[in-house]
Design a protein around this motif. Sequence first.
Motif, mmCIF file in Angstrom:
data_model
loop_
_atom_site.group_PDB
_atom_site.id
_atom_site.type_symbol
_atom_site.label_atom_id
_atom_site.label_comp_id
_atom_site.label_asym_id
_atom_site.label_seq_id
_atom_site.Cartn_x
_atom_site.Cartn_y
_atom_site.Cartn_z
ATOM 1 N N ARG A 191 0.862 -1.081 -0.127
ATOM 2 C CA ARG A 191 0.158 -0.018 -0.008
ATOM 3 C C ARG A 191 0.688 1.160 -0.036
ATOM 4 N NH1 ARG A 191 -2.977 -3.788 2.643
ATOM 5 N NH2 ARG A 191 -5.269 -3.990 2.186
ATOM 6 N N LEU A 246 3.418 3.011 -3.160
ATOM 7 C CA LEU A 246 3.209 4.145 -4.316
ATOM 8 C C LEU A 246 3.816 5.498 -3.863
ATOM 9 C CD1 LEU A 246 -0.513 3.579 -5.029
ATOM 10 C CD2 LEU A 246 1.271 3.448 -6.629
ATOM 11 N N GLU A 286 -4.655 3.840 -1.968
ATOM 12 C CA GLU A 286 -3.828 4.295 -3.084
ATOM 13 C C GLU A 286 -3.512 5.804 -3.248
ATOM 14 O OE1 GLU A 286 -4.431 1.956 -6.445
ATOM 15 O OE2 GLU A 286 -3.888 0.333 -5.724
ATOM 16 N N THR A 346 -0.012 7.810 -2.801
ATOM 17 C CA THR A 346 0.562 8.664 -3.630
ATOM 18 C C THR A 346 0.780 10.239 -2.984
ATOM 19 O OG1 THR A 346 -0.321 7.469 -5.356
ATOM 20 C CG2 THR A 346 0.006 9.617 -5.994
#
Length: 174
Positions: free
Chosen positions: A24, A27, A125, A129
């Motif tokens: 997880r 990213l 996600e 990010t």
Amino acid sequence: MFRRILMVRPFVAILIGSDLDLPRIQLAVDVLKKLDVPVEVKVHSAHHTPEAIRNYVKDADQRGAAAFIACAGMAAHLAGVVSSLTIKPVIGVPIDTGPLDGLDALLSTVQMPGGIPVATVALGEDGATNAGYLAAQIIALNDKDLANRLRMDRQASAEAVLAKDAVLQQQLNH
């Protein structure tokens, strides 16, 4: 006599509550590597290894960590524990797992007592990010080269969206 000054390159310290969280948070790691920001990742649990967290945060602070990212699910106290141990920015990434699909992690991460701030990003996600980008933006406050890499990355993202729109418009007009 001259004194040597050690120049330390700022890095982002990432703590995950479980090795299961690595896919997880990958990213965030990918974003930081793409932007050429040094990163470290450690598995430490707020509930099982509080002393290891204390030791790591102290050490990372001394070695030049510019920001911390803490990624955890369920009770998700990791970001708060990290924030209580440093005055550096802490970004919490709540994981969308468990019986409440991450709602408990989100609330545990975002509801911090006054004086122990945690910048909380989205679940899943997009949160991972954005944690990478936010940490890079924090470092970019004092790094013009990194600020330029962030601008170029943002421009590339905009150009990719415009290219997709051009393809869509071409498909719709035929």
